[in-house]
Design an enzyme around this catalytic site. Structure first.
Site, PDB file in Angstrom:
ATOM      1  N   ASP A 187       0.864  -1.184   0.000  1.00 52.19           N
ATOM      2  CA  ASP A 187       0.000   0.000   0.000  1.00 52.19           C
ATOM      3  C   ASP A 187       0.897   1.229   0.000  1.00 52.19           C
ATOM      4  O   ASP A 187       1.823   1.334   0.811  1.00 52.19           O
ATOM      5  CB  ASP A 187      -0.902  -0.008   1.242  1.00 52.19           C
ATOM      6  CG  ASP A 187      -1.834   1.209   1.267  1.00 52.19           C
ATOM      7  OD1 ASP A 187      -2.409   1.531   0.210  1.00 52.19           O
ATOM      8  OD2 ASP A 187      -1.970   1.834   2.340  1.00 52.19           O
ATOM      9  N   GLU A 277      -1.320  -0.790  -5.843  1.00 52.80           N
ATOM     10  CA  GLU A 277      -2.393   0.054  -6.341  1.00 52.80           C
ATOM     11  C   GLU A 277      -1.870   0.776  -7.574  1.00 52.80           C
ATOM     12  O   GLU A 277      -0.735   1.254  -7.559  1.00 52.80           O
ATOM     13  CB  GLU A 277      -2.678   1.152  -5.310  1.00 52.80           C
ATOM     14  CG  GLU A 277      -3.793   0.898  -4.376  1.00 52.80           C
ATOM     15  CD  GLU A 277      -3.898   2.061  -3.412  1.00 52.80           C
ATOM     16  OE1 GLU A 277      -4.966   2.679  -3.357  1.00 52.80           O
ATOM     17  OE2 GLU A 277      -2.912   2.361  -2.710  1.00 52.80           O
ATOM     18  N   CYS A 334     -13.777  -9.761   7.268  1.00 54.56           N
ATOM     19  CA  CYS A 334     -15.166 -10.139   7.035  1.00 54.56           C
ATOM     20  C   CYS A 334     -15.760  -9.451   5.806  1.00 54.56           C
ATOM     21  O   CYS A 334     -16.870  -9.774   5.399  1.00 54.56           O
ATOM     22  CB  CYS A 334     -16.010  -9.832   8.272  1.00 54.56           C
ATOM     23  SG  CYS A 334     -16.154  -8.062   8.588  1.00 54.56           S
ATOM     24  N   CYS A 351     -13.282  -3.226  13.468  1.00 54.72           N
ATOM     25  CA  CYS A 351     -14.455  -3.809  12.823  1.00 54.72           C
ATOM     26  C   CYS A 351     -15.275  -4.586  13.843  1.00 54.72           C
ATOM     27  O   CYS A 351     -14.743  -5.094  14.839  1.00 54.72           O
ATOM     28  CB  CYS A 351     -14.012  -4.723  11.684  1.00 54.72           C
ATOM     29  SG  CYS A 351     -15.396  -5.353  10.710  1.00 54.72           S
ATOM     30  N   CYS A 353     -16.401  -7.413  13.567  1.00 57.15           N
ATOM     31  CA  CYS A 353     -16.000  -8.825  13.591  1.00 57.15           C
ATOM     32  C   CYS A 353     -14.903  -9.086  14.615  1.00 57.15           C
ATOM     33  O   CYS A 353     -14.482 -10.220  14.813  1.00 57.15           O
ATOM     34  CB  CYS A 353     -15.563  -9.290  12.212  1.00 57.15           C
ATOM     35  SG  CYS A 353     -13.968  -8.619  11.692  1.00 57.15           S
ATOM     36  N   ASP A 360      -3.092   1.009   7.040  1.00 58.61           N
ATOM     37  CA  ASP A 360      -2.207   0.709   5.913  1.00 58.61           C
ATOM     38  C   ASP A 360      -2.029  -0.786   5.698  1.00 58.61           C
ATOM     39  O   ASP A 360      -2.034  -1.264   4.566  1.00 58.61           O
ATOM     40  CB  ASP A 360      -0.833   1.367   6.123  1.00 58.61           C
ATOM     41  CG  ASP A 360      -0.920   2.880   6.113  1.00 58.61           C
ATOM     42  OD1 ASP A 360      -1.858   3.419   5.485  1.00 58.61           O
ATOM     43  OD2 ASP A 360      -0.053   3.529   6.728  1.00 58.61           O
TER      44      ASP A 360
HETATM   45 ZN   LIG Z   1     -14.512  -7.268   9.887  1.00 57.29          ZN
END
Ligand SMILES: [Zn+2]
Length: 379
Positions: A187, A277, A334, A351, A353, A360
């Protein structure tokens, strides 16, 4: 065996550029003398005689001052021109060989490598017979097993000098079959160079921070001199300071280039697939792109192009993920989209999850996964 020519921009000293001009001139002179002797010989005997540059060295002793291989190659050029005259192929046949005019002929000469007489020195210079080390931008470092066959020096119409180096190498190495599981995702990081999917940071800062401080100091000195010299003629000291600043600039550029080469070679040696990228560098530098990736200063574009050819030389892959792919917004665990990550100030993704990860590294993992997906799609 395969051949590859790489053209390097070079910066000869005044002395060296005088030698180049002399060699261009001597090559033209010898070519014209040989052509004239061939024509006269034909008129006298009905056959084109064999002519060599050595013949003219007594009458024109200055021919001895330049690279004798450059002159010998002119003999080969002339033979080639005669052969082409007889060729039925329209593409090759340019008609009877013509005299080379000082004004319109190409300024160039070719010399051959004889056990190291032509060499790339410290990735900064190209060594040539009779010339010595010519300062060069080695934008592309040949592999260690490539052998230099010859070098062609040229001066373009805009005055710039180039040396095109012809390499020979074994093609066996290019039969390498890439292991698509040996992959890395990178990245882009504007404050360094990149962050990879393991969270490792690739940087080119530490190598030239010291030089940057020095540059800033000398530049301040320069601008003070400028301010105090309004309207006046520029003093010798000012010019001296300007040269000093330019020298530091060049030093930094070289340091950065060396480091980009080092990092990109390490990656290309270690990994078979590199996912990145695709950044629209021009759009970024002009309009800021709105994602904080505004700086081109760290040479990321150059880094990518180095990776591209180094991987391709090794029969490996550089996979470019679309720049609109929301790599920093997707939880790699996820798949939940986190639009709040558009805010660059948020450095950590949390997150539902249960995943907590640096923005990064998460982006690099997503780039890796997306790149591998694209790679299998193509294959
Ligand atoms: Zn997640």
């Amino acid at each position: 065996m395969a051949n590859k020519a790489i053209k390097y921009r070079v910066y000869p000293t005044t002395e060296q550029s005088i030698m180049f001009a002399k060699t261009f001139g001597c090559c033209r002179k010898v070519y014209n003398l040989m052509l004239s002797d061939k024509i006269e010989g034909y008129k006298a005997t009905g056959k084109f005689p064999t002519v060599t540059p050595a013949k003219y060295k007594d009458k024109y002793p200055y021919l001895r001052e330049v690279d004798s291989l450059a002159l010998a190659n002119k003999q080969i050029d002339l033979q080639e021109a005669f052969r082409n005259t007889l060729s039925k192929s329209r593409k090759k046949n340019n008609g009877f060989p013509k005299y080379k005019s000082a004004k319109h002929s190409r300024k160039s000469y070719t010399t051959n490598n004889q056990k190291g007489t032509v060499a790339i020195i410290d990735n900064k210079y190209i060594k040539l017979p009779k010339i010595g080390n010519v300062k060069a931008v080695i934008h592309r470092i040949p592999d260690s097993d490539w052998i230099i066959k010859s070098a062609t020096v040229s001066q373009e119409s805009d005055g710039k000098y180039y040396i095109s180096v012809l390499f020979e190498f074994d093609t066996v190495t290019s039969h390498y079959i890439a292991d698509k599981t040996n992959a890395i995702g990178l990245d882009y990081a504007s404050d360094g160079l990149y962050v990879d999917n393991n969270g490792n940071i690739g940087t080119n800062h530490k190598y030239y921070r010291e030089s940057h401080n020095k540059l800033a100091k000398e530049q301040r000195k320069l601008s003070r001199m400028q301010d105090s010299k309004k309207g006046e003629e520029k003093s010798n000291n000012y010019i001296k300071q300007l040269l000093k600043v330019n020298k530091i600039h060049r030093h930094i550029a070289n340091q950065r280039l060396d480091n980009l080469h080092k990092i990109s070679t390490e990656i290309a040696n270690q990994y078979d697939v590199v996912c990145v990228e695709s950044l629209n560098m021009r759009a970024m530098s002009n309009r800021g792109f709105g994602n904080g990736k505004t700086t081109l200063d760290n040479g990321y574009g150059m880094f990518l192009s180095m990776l591209e050819y180094k991987l391709s030389d090794r029969n490996k892959y550089l996979v470019k993920v679309d720049k609109w792919f929301p790599s920093s917004q997707i939880c790699h665990c996820c798949g939940t989209l986190h639009p709040e990550m558009k805010d660059l100030a948020i450095r950590t993704m949390k997150c539902n999850c249960g995943l907590t990860i640096s923005r990064d590294q998460n982006a690099a993992i997503n780039i890796l996964n997306e790149g591998l997906r694209l790679l299998t799609e193509v294959a």
